[in-house]
Write a protein that holds these residues in place. Structure first.
Motif, PDB file in Angstrom:
ATOM      1  N   LEU A   1       0.838  -1.191   0.000  1.00  0.00           N
ATOM      2  CA  LEU A   1       0.000   0.000   0.000  1.00  0.00           C
ATOM      3  C   LEU A   1       0.878   1.248   0.000  1.00  0.00           C
ATOM      4  O   LEU A   1       2.058   1.183   0.368  1.00  0.00           O
ATOM      5  N   PRO A   2       0.311   2.400  -0.394  1.00  0.00           N
ATOM      6  CA  PRO A   2       1.050   3.642  -0.168  1.00  0.00           C
ATOM      7  C   PRO A   2       1.255   3.837   1.329  1.00  0.00           C
ATOM      8  O   PRO A   2       0.379   3.495   2.134  1.00  0.00           O
ATOM      9  N   ASP A   3       2.411   4.355   1.701  1.00  0.00           N
ATOM     10  CA  ASP A   3       2.676   4.564   3.129  1.00  0.00           C
ATOM     11  C   ASP A   3       1.841   5.753   3.608  1.00  0.00           C
ATOM     12  O   ASP A   3       2.228   6.917   3.436  1.00  0.00           O
ATOM     13  N   PHE A   4       0.713   5.446   4.204  1.00  0.00           N
ATOM     14  CA  PHE A   4      -0.232   6.479   4.634  1.00  0.00           C
ATOM     15  C   PHE A   4       0.033   6.956   6.058  1.00  0.00           C
ATOM     16  O   PHE A   4      -0.674   7.833   6.560  1.00  0.00           O
ATOM     17  N   ARG A   5       1.054   6.396   6.701  1.00  0.00           N
ATOM     18  CA  ARG A   5       1.317   6.771   8.094  1.00  0.00           C
ATOM     19  C   ARG A   5       1.727   8.227   8.266  1.00  0.00           C
ATOM     20  O   ARG A   5       1.242   8.887   9.214  1.00  0.00           O
ATOM     21  N   PRO A   6       2.590   8.794   7.396  1.00  0.00           N
ATOM     22  CA  PRO A   6       2.897  10.221   7.555  1.00  0.00           C
ATOM     23  C   PRO A   6       1.655  11.099   7.432  1.00  0.00           C
ATOM     24  O   PRO A   6       1.502  12.080   8.179  1.00  0.00           O
ATOM     25  N   TRP A   7       0.758  10.760   6.493  1.00  0.00           N
ATOM     26  CA  TRP A   7      -0.486  11.514   6.339  1.00  0.00           C
ATOM     27  C   TRP A   7      -1.330  11.402   7.607  1.00  0.00           C
ATOM     28  O   TRP A   7      -1.897  12.394   8.074  1.00  0.00           O
ATOM     29  N   CYS A   8      -1.413  10.206   8.168  1.00  0.00           N
ATOM     30  CA  CYS A   8      -2.175  10.017   9.410  1.00  0.00           C
ATOM     31  C   CYS A   8      -1.607  10.874  10.531  1.00  0.00           C
ATOM     32  O   CYS A   8      -2.363  11.486  11.306  1.00  0.00           O
ATOM     33  N   LYS A   9      -0.285  10.935  10.624  1.00  0.00           N
ATOM     34  CA  LYS A   9       0.343  11.743  11.664  1.00  0.00           C
ATOM     35  C   LYS A   9       0.003  13.218  11.478  1.00  0.00           C
ATOM     36  O   LYS A   9      -0.315  13.925  12.453  1.00  0.00           O
ATOM     37  N   GLU A  10       0.040  13.693  10.242  1.00  0.00           N
ATOM     38  CA  GLU A  10      -0.301  15.094   9.962  1.00  0.00           C
ATOM     39  C   GLU A  10      -1.757  15.398  10.323  1.00  0.00           C
ATOM     40  O   GLU A  10      -2.073  16.484  10.819  1.00  0.00           O
ATOM     41  N   GLN A  11      -2.631  14.430  10.075  1.00  0.00           N
ATOM     42  CA  GLN A  11      -4.059  14.634  10.312  1.00  0.00           C
ATOM     43  C   GLN A  11      -4.476  14.302  11.742  1.00  0.00           C
ATOM     44  O   GLN A  11      -5.628  14.555  12.122  1.00  0.00           O
TER      45      GLN A  11
END
Length: 227
Positions: free
Chosen positions: A35-45
């Motif tokens: 999957l795309p690494d969505f963890r940085p986005w989750c941290k930002e949100q």
């Protein structure tokens, strides 16, 4: 939706009959999901990655008709909604179940999921909400568990009746970096083989990726709901 869906199901009634008369008609596939690494986005949100992945996975289930078939009262039906739920570990390290109402907005979905988690974590007895579901509501589920400590290669999901695994079961494990902004995780899908083939499981993985991509690439300030 149900009538149209069941017209499509008629095309595979012979497959359903083949597998449904077996002692165990379940298909269970465990694979590496990239999957795309969505963890940085989750941290930002400020959103928990588990709950965001749960959101993407359940939305994907609803978009692939074969995962929406169920058996109720001896007849095949097609659901068009889900009651989200997942397993948690309570304060005594015993399993419990969290369950909450659906939302199409990822922020509200995550907030409800975290509140349900906190409630279940603090229960010593099994969550009694499941006992209050009607038979039809009982079919509006997907059984979900996360095993974040393990990079597992197989799993056996429990079924209430070996001959009737019509409610899909999902499990995923520890995230690992895959390079180039990607991540991998072990992902398991169990479903009734009369409804779901390996191709549909492949499509589920693709749809989860599409849902996450839609989330993390949405314009800043946009309403955060998957496509």
């Amino acid at each position: 939706m149900e009538k149209v869906a069941l017209q499509k199901f008629d095309l595979r009634r012979d497959r359903f009959a083949l597998f449904d008369r077996m002692d165990s008609p379940a298909v269970n596939i465990c694979f590496n999901l990239e999957l795309p690494d969505f963890r940085p986005w989750c941290k930002e949100q400020g959103l928990a990655p588990f709950h965001v992945l749960l959101f993407a996975a359940l939305r994907s289930i609803l978009k692939i008709e074969n995962f929406c078939y169920r058996v109720l009262g001896g007849e095949v039906i097609c659901i068009d909604r889900l009651i989200p739920s997942f397993t948690v570990t309570n304060l005594h390290d015993d399993l419990n179940f969290a369950m909450f109402a659906w939302s199409d907005d990822v922020r509200e979905f995550v907030a409800r999921g975290r509140a349900a988690r906190d409630e279940a974590v603090n229960m010593t007895q099994l969550n009694a909400k499941y006992a209050l579901l009607t038979p039809h509501q009982g079919k509006e589920q997907v059984f979900v568990t996360c095993i974040p400590w393990l990079d597992f290669t197989s799993i056996q999901h429990p079924t209430a009746t070996l001959a009737n695994p019509d409610i899909p079961s999902l499990a995923w494990g520890r995230f690992r970096d895959a390079g180039a902004g990607r991540l991998q995780l072990p992902f398991s899908v169990q479903a009734h083989h009369g409804f779901v083939d390996g191709f549909h499981i492949h499509r589920l993985g693709q749809q989860i990726e599409a849902e996450l991509t839609a989330l993390i690439t949405a314009p800043a300030g946009a309403h955060i709901a998957a496509g």
